[in-house]
Design an enzyme around this catalytic site. Structure first.
Site, short mmCIF file in Angstrom:
data_model
loop_
_atom_site.label_atom_id
_atom_site.label_comp_id
_atom_site.label_asym_id
_atom_site.label_seq_id
_atom_site.Cartn_x
_atom_site.Cartn_y
_atom_site.Cartn_z
CG ASP A 1 -6.93 -3.37 -2.75
OD1 ASP A 1 -7.54 -2.54 -2.06
OD2 ASP A 1 -5.69 -3.47 -2.75
CB SER B 1 -0.97 -0.05 1.19
OG SER B 1 -2.00 0.89 1.06
CG HIS C 1 -5.52 -2.86 0.92
ND1 HIS C 1 -5.07 -2.31 -0.27
CD2 HIS C 1 -4.81 -2.22 1.91
CE1 HIS C 1 -4.17 -1.38 -0.02
NE2 HIS C 1 -3.98 -1.32 1.29
#
Length: 280
Positions: free
Chosen positions: A231, A111, A260
């Protein structure tokens, strides 16, 4: 019985402290061999141990794994005068590896950490040998999703932790009372520092973590993008697919039935992908 998220997904272990340009960085190390720097994401309560414990253990037989709490997370404070941001995290990651004496290493980032990994590869092309960007941010033009906005705004309460965890994973059976309690404790422990990191309007922090086309073109290391098909925070269409147009040596692996956090939701397949790519 549902398996739930691992308990370490939201807890801290002490690690050791490394001085990086006069600021302490808490680092978790294991294994020996070619170094792999692992950079966690940006959710409240996130730590290196929570994000990477299982992955680090799987790699330890063949690699030296270096997993820091990034500035403002876990037990690493923000450097004096800093409010976080891509430059702070990238400079600290580079400085950490310099301090550890590593001149050649792979970088794995999730991320926010994926954007930092890409930025580090662009800044240190002679040192970074591989990049693995997981559910990554950093793509030009990627908007702030409603789910990422909600995660950054999540209060350090059981309800906030439950809502955040529901958004992170596709399989809602993983949102167990144990997982929610562990995330709540981690969020409360880091609440003071996190409150300064992503104040509204939060789209500016997505912009800060975005790499330019020139930065992406400067990356010489091979890049593996790993993304969950479901996600919600960094959707495949806006986060990973645009990077294929900008990276010279890139491949994308999409995990079905995954949100995610592939390292936590589908650990066995993720670890196999990672080990295979790093062995190239």
């Amino acid at each position: 019985m549902s398996r739930g998220l691992p308990a370490e997904a939201a807890t801290r272990t002490p690690g050791e402290v490394v001085d990086v340009d006069g600021s302490p960085v808490r680092v978790h190390e294991t294994g020996a061999g070619h170094a792999v720097l692992m950079l966690h994401g940006s959710g409240p309560g996130t730590t290196a141990a929570g994000a990477w414990a299982a992955t680090a253990a799987a790699l330890a037989g063949s690699h030296r794994v270096v997993a820091p709490d990034q500035a403002g997370f876990g037990r690493t404070p923000l450097p004096a005068g800093s409010s976080g941001g891509r430059r702070t995290w990238t400079d600290q990651a580079a400085g950490l590896m310099d301090a550890l004496g590593e001149t050649s290493y792979a970088v794995v980032g999730h991320s926010m950490g994926g954007a930092v990994a890409l930025a580090l590869a662009a800044a240190r092309p002679q040192q970074v040998t591989h990049v693995v960007a997981v559910g990554t941010m950093g793509a030009p033009g990627a908007p702030l999703s409603a789910d990422l906005d909600a995660v950054w705004a999540a209060p350090p309460t059981p309800d906030g932790a439950r809502d955040m965890t529901c958004r992170l994973v596709h399989d809602q059976r993983l949102v167990t009372p144990k997982a929610v309690a562990a995330r709540t404790a981690a969020m409360q422990a880091g609440a003071e520092a996190f409150a300064t990191l992503f104040p509204p309007p939060r789209s500016r922090w997505v912009d800060d973590l975005t790499l330019s086309a020139d930065e992406l073109a400067a990356i010489r290391a091979p890049v593996l993008l790993v993304h969950g098909a479901h996600d919600r925070l960094t959707p495949l269409r806006t986060a990973a697919l645009p990077l294929l147009e900008h990276l010279d040596d890139v491949r994308l692996h999409v995990l079905g039935r995954c949100g995610h956090a592939p390292a936590l939701e589908q650990p066995a397949e993720f670890q196999e992908l990672l080990a295979g790519f790093l062995a190239r």
